[in-house]
Design an enzyme around this catalytic site. Structure first.
Site, PDB file in Angstrom:
ATOM      1  N   SER A  97      51.756  76.962  14.950  1.00 37.09           N
ATOM      2  CA  SER A  97      52.806  76.062  15.431  1.00 37.09           C
ATOM      3  C   SER A  97      54.113  76.820  15.698  1.00 37.09           C
ATOM      4  CB  SER A  97      52.981  74.937  14.402  1.00 37.09           C
ATOM      5  OG  SER A  97      53.740  73.890  14.929  1.00 37.09           O
ATOM      6  N   ASP A 219      45.938  67.408  19.866  1.00 38.41           N
ATOM      7  CA  ASP A 219      47.041  67.908  19.048  1.00 38.41           C
ATOM      8  C   ASP A 219      48.282  67.094  19.415  1.00 38.41           C
ATOM      9  OD1 ASP A 219      49.228  69.298  18.093  1.00 38.41           O
ATOM     10  OD2 ASP A 219      48.318  71.259  18.421  1.00 38.41           O
ATOM     11  N   HIS A 247      46.575  69.072  14.838  1.00 33.37           N
ATOM     12  CA  HIS A 247      47.584  70.131  14.867  1.00 33.37           C
ATOM     13  C   HIS A 247      47.422  71.121  13.715  1.00 33.37           C
ATOM     14  CE1 HIS A 247      51.256  72.060  16.059  1.00 33.37           C
ATOM     15  NE2 HIS A 247      51.847  71.821  14.904  1.00 33.37           N
TER      16      HIS A 247
END
Lengths: 267, 267
Positions: A97, A219, A247
């Site tokens: 991320s 996601d 995610h």
């Protein structure tokens, strides 16, 4: 000189053994424990470096301030401090991320620290723009910040299952909700805003380090177009779609992420 | 805790007296002495804060590292440190060149520190882009970095008269050439690159502090279109074209800059 060492500040842990080093960098609302299943697989053959970003996990919270961490550059500086402290060169950086862009910014400043970057569900910009689909409109993000600020714990318990996207394993969403709830609300809110308002699209083309972009489906934070966009802009990059949802696939589909990383390392 | 105080790190000087405070922030290749003629005018009626960015003037050079100062955010953080140290609220910030974006980034994090921003020959992006004229192509900038790196002192003596743009007063160009030559070449080169590759266009629309954009003509670094662009994007802004040439009008046409600032303050 810093009053706490970098090792304490970022709760750095070094384990495993091998000629090559993998640094695992966690994402928002999470900490180094998110990588536990990858660590188990790679520790026998690689030196592993784990750390918590300032404001997360067991990092030194006194080092956090919204002023210091008003952009991703400070996280990148911390990562480079860590590389310098451990004398890391040509290490493999796996960034989940926000740690995708953090590692990119670090690699722009000191490319020799890294042999390879592996992004997992990373994004250079979350907001839609002319000719760019990031997945969010500003009013959606404003509503998101508003919800976080109105009742942080309620927001966390609502956000976790959407981010995790594993309806069949509610215990995973519950785990992420607990990690989120353990984050100081003021920090979580400030950091979420820094991340979601960031725009590092212009930095992608300057990256000189080979990069693999791992992208799961469904996601909430990163639509498929974003992976394609990064693959198009980063000179030495490869987009790999993985058969996992949500995610946080390193937690929800650990063997798939581990195997994708292993393939990157073998290539 | 820092080993040197902020006051030493940024060579902070406070002078003059008055209910309101003006912070003067210098640009690339320069230092706080660039403001001497404005200081003379405003010190009787305003409290004046002067400082040198880390890496410039009489700042603490041991605080400089290319890693720490790989983006303008660190300069903004330093400026906010200074505001906190001096407990400045609602101060007037006059920022030359790069200090325009530095003050903007600071004002995005802590808007209450500032009542007004006054940009002097600032730019959110120097590189041309689709639909944007910044004044430079990448190959021009690369040649610029190359010249700085090949022979820094030769570059400085060539760049100074072009930046100053006062053919009738060669002593001013010579003065700027001396300040440039006094800068450590490695720092000057790293900082020039950080500035010229920066892109803060997306941050302009988020600024909540009223801003006056002062722009001279024949500015090697900032074409007139850039002032118009900023005025269009910054919500509470006003573009004021001043009757002065070159990139350092506070030195080359001090009374014009002083009078433009005085008009902003009276408004």
């Amino acid at each position: 000189m810093k009053t706490t060492s970098i090792m304490q500040r970022n709760n750095v842990n070094v384990l495993g053994s091998g000629d090559r080093t993998i640094v695992f960098a966690h994402g928002f609302g999470s900490d180094q424990t998110a990588w536990r299943q990858q660590v188990e697989t790679f520790a026998p053959n690689f030196r592993i470096v784990l750390f918590d970003h300032v404001g997360a996990g067991k990092s030194d919270f006194s080092a956090y301030s919204p002023r210091r961490y008003s952009s991703l550059y400070s996280y990148a500086e911390d990562l480079l401090d860590l590389c310098a402290e451990l004398k890391l060169t040509k290490s493999i950086l796996v960034g989940h991320s926000v740690s995708g862009m953090v590692s990119l910014l670090a690699a722009l400043v000191e490319p020799d620290c890294f042999s390879d970057l592996i992004f997992l569900d990373a994004s250079p910009r979350y907001l839609n723009d002319v000719g760019y689909y990031g997945g969010f409109e500003q009013d959606e993000l404003d509503a998101f910040y508003e919800a976080m600020s109105a009742n942080y714990y309620a927001w966390a318990s609502g956000f976790a299952p959407i981010a995790m996207a594993t309806e069949d394993k509610p215990e995973l969403a519950a785990e992420f909700a607990r990690t989120l709830a353990a984050t100081r609300p003021d920090i979580a809110q400030a950091v979420a805003k820094v991340i979601y308002q960031s725009d590092h699209r212009a930095d992608l083309s300057r990256l000189k380090v080979p990069t693999v972009i791992l992208q799961a489906s469904d996601d909430i934070a990163v639509p498929p177009q974003v992976g394609e966009y990064m693959a198009d802009k980063i000179p030495q990059s490869k987009l790999v779609r993985i058969d996992a949802r949500g995610h946080l696939p390193h937690i929800s589909a650990p063997e798939i992420v581990t195997s994708a990383i292993a393939q990157c390392l073998a290539a």
